[in-house]
Design a protein around this motif. Structure first.
Motif, PDB file in Angstrom:
ATOM      1  N   ILE A 275       0.857  -1.187   0.000  1.00 46.25           N
ATOM      2  CA  ILE A 275       0.000   0.000   0.000  1.00 46.25           C
ATOM      3  C   ILE A 275       0.892   1.235   0.000  1.00 46.25           C
ATOM      4  O   ILE A 275       1.814   1.337   0.811  1.00 46.25           O
ATOM      5  CB  ILE A 275      -0.942   0.019   1.221  1.00 46.25           C
ATOM      6  N   MET A 276       0.598   2.142  -0.918  1.00 43.77           N
ATOM      7  CA  MET A 276       1.387   3.371  -1.053  1.00 43.77           C
ATOM      8  C   MET A 276       0.452   4.566  -1.147  1.00 43.77           C
ATOM      9  O   MET A 276      -0.644   4.476  -1.706  1.00 43.77           O
ATOM     10  CB  MET A 276       2.269   3.297  -2.306  1.00 43.77           C
ATOM     11  N   GLY A 277       0.879   5.697  -0.591  1.00 42.22           N
ATOM     12  CA  GLY A 277       0.074   6.913  -0.627  1.00 42.22           C
ATOM     13  C   GLY A 277       0.706   8.000  -1.464  1.00 42.22           C
ATOM     14  O   GLY A 277       1.604   7.775  -2.272  1.00 42.22           O
ATOM     15  N   HIS A 278       0.209   9.218  -1.255  1.00 43.88           N
ATOM     16  CA  HIS A 278       0.735  10.399  -1.940  1.00 43.88           C
ATOM     17  C   HIS A 278       0.531  11.609  -1.032  1.00 43.88           C
ATOM     18  O   HIS A 278      -0.547  11.802  -0.512  1.00 43.88           O
ATOM     19  CB  HIS A 278       0.002  10.620  -3.266  1.00 43.88           C
ATOM     20  N   ASP A 279       1.576  12.391  -0.807  1.00 48.55           N
ATOM     21  CA  ASP A 279       1.556  13.669  -0.076  1.00 48.55           C
ATOM     22  C   ASP A 279       2.658  13.737   0.980  1.00 48.55           C
ATOM     23  O   ASP A 279       3.183  14.803   1.252  1.00 48.55           O
ATOM     24  CB  ASP A 279       0.221  13.973   0.627  1.00 48.55           C
ATOM     25  N   ASP A 280       2.956  12.627   1.659  1.00 47.17           N
ATOM     26  CA  ASP A 280       3.820  12.578   2.838  1.00 47.17           C
ATOM     27  C   ASP A 280       3.200  13.352   3.993  1.00 47.17           C
ATOM     28  O   ASP A 280       3.778  14.273   4.562  1.00 47.17           O
ATOM     29  CB  ASP A 280       5.230  13.087   2.560  1.00 47.17           C
ATOM     30  N   THR A 292       4.763   4.136   2.879  1.00 48.33           N
ATOM     31  CA  THR A 292       5.507   4.579   1.700  1.00 48.33           C
ATOM     32  C   THR A 292       4.633   5.553   0.921  1.00 48.33           C
ATOM     33  O   THR A 292       3.430   5.326   0.744  1.00 48.33           O
ATOM     34  CB  THR A 292       5.880   3.378   0.813  1.00 48.33           C
ATOM     35  N   THR A 293       5.241   6.645   0.457  1.00 50.22           N
ATOM     36  CA  THR A 293       4.427   7.690  -0.180  1.00 50.22           C
ATOM     37  C   THR A 293       5.297   8.542  -1.096  1.00 50.22           C
ATOM     38  O   THR A 293       6.499   8.312  -1.233  1.00 50.22           O
ATOM     39  CB  THR A 293       3.754   8.565   0.900  1.00 50.22           C
ATOM     40  N   VAL A 294       4.671   9.497  -1.760  1.00 50.77           N
ATOM     41  CA  VAL A 294       5.387  10.516  -2.533  1.00 50.77           C
ATOM     42  C   VAL A 294       5.230  11.829  -1.781  1.00 50.77           C
ATOM     43  O   VAL A 294       4.111  12.262  -1.505  1.00 50.77           O
ATOM     44  CB  VAL A 294       4.828  10.667  -3.960  1.00 50.77           C
TER      45      VAL A 294
END
Length: 337
Positions: A275-280, A292-294
């Motif tokens: 599972i990965m996200g976006h924003d931090d 884990t994210t961008v």
């Protein structure tokens, strides 16, 4: 001011210059004024001192949420950059309500702010409100923008780059990702969805998007992410998939769904659920597992938006200055993927 000048023992123009900039008066006069102000506890009226000036020295900011740590970080970056440029920030929150957003815009116009930074609601926004605002004063969109306002000055994340980076990363470490979206009410969410489709096509993979329909009215983030993946896991689907979430708050809900089904995202590096996200989002390093994210460069977005607005206010824009500034994201690899 007349009475205060007499009481302190300086001329009224000297006192006025002191309140505009203490460095504009002599050291001896400054010391006398400061000593006098300590005795009377005088505080200048911020608005009164600006009534006869061409500038109020105020930048207005409108954000959609107060309970989102992303906007807390963005506001901090904006306020610090504005203070360094000599401006005061007045913040209004639209609380995801177009009527409140419209009232916030009217409030800023009534205060004659020097310029406005606006993070719009999404497709709930009344775009006529934004048109009125930018017709009256310098105006920069921040973080997201409507597709029919592409000619407006804008500072935000380069979603094609950041989402593409996430897709490439997940394809490197495992299976091509499924995209866990949200109801299509957010300009950023829709931009990331388009970026996902473009990158998957470029890499030759079949895209799959889930979660575009609301599970319950009003569910946009954590509840939505949890409900969508709970439904998938209960049916035996996606338990060994790579899932790219449209943002970190959706991903937080997705992690909760995984935990309730006994799944451990990222535990098996060569297989299993990721599972990965976006924003931090600030909480990402403290989740279990860490997410884990961008990362969006919120500091750079805040500073660039203030600089762009201030340049317009002061008439210092150069002909080649970008009307749209897109800032790249950065992978933050952690345990969940």
């Amino acid at each position: 001011m007349e009475e205060l000048a007499v009481a302190i023992g300086v001329s009224r123009p000297t006192l006025s210059r002191y309140f505009q900039d203490p460095e504009r008066v002599s050291r001896s006069s400054r010391a006398r004024i400061e000593q006098g102000l300590e005795q009377v506890e005088y505080i200048p009226n911020f608005f009164a001192t600006r009534m006869n000036r061409k500038t109020t020295g105020i930048i207005g900011v409108i954000i959609p949420y107060l309970n989102d740590l992303f906007f807390s970080k963005l506001l901090e970056a904006i306020e610090r950059a504005a203070m360094e440029a000599g401006y005061t920030v007045i913040t209004q929150c639209s609380h995801f309500d177009p009527l409140i957003e419209a009232r916030a815009a009217e409030t800023l116009m009534s205060m004659s702010v020097d310029g406005a930074l606006v993070a719009p609601l999404g497709n709930h926004s009344d775009l006529k409100v934004h048109d009125r605002l930018r017709a009256r004063l310098p105006f920069v969109l921040v973080d997201s923008r409507p597709d029919n306002m592409l000619d407006v000055e804008f500072v935000g994340t380069n979603h094609m780059q950041s989402t593409g980076l996430a897709v490439e990363y997940l394809c490197r470490v495992g299976a091509p990702p499924v995209f866990l979206a949200m109801p299509r009410v957010s300009f950023n969410a829709m931009a990331r969805e388009r970026a996902y489709l473009a990158k998957m096509e470029e890499l030759g993979h079949e895209p799959r998007i889930i979660g575009t329909e609301p599970v319950e009215p009003g569910w946009l983030f954590e509840e939505h992410g949890q409900a969508v993946l709970d439904r998938e896991f209960a049916a035996g689907r996606l338990i060994d998939a790579s899932v790219l979430c449209v943002n970190d708050r959706i991903a937080i809900g997705a992690l909760r769904a995984a935990a309730t089904h006994g799944l451990e995202p990222g535990a098996r590096r060569n297989g299993g659920l990721r599972i990965m996200g976006h924003d931090d989002y600030p909480l990402c390093p403290f989740l279990t597992p860490t997410l884990t994210t961008v990362a969006q460069d919120v500091e750079a977005i805040g500073r660039a938006s203030v600089q762009q607005l201030v340049n317009t206010i002061r008439g210092e824009k150069t002909p080649d200055e970008q009307r749209v500034k897109l800032i790249d994201g950065e992978i933050k690899a952690r345990e969940s993927a």
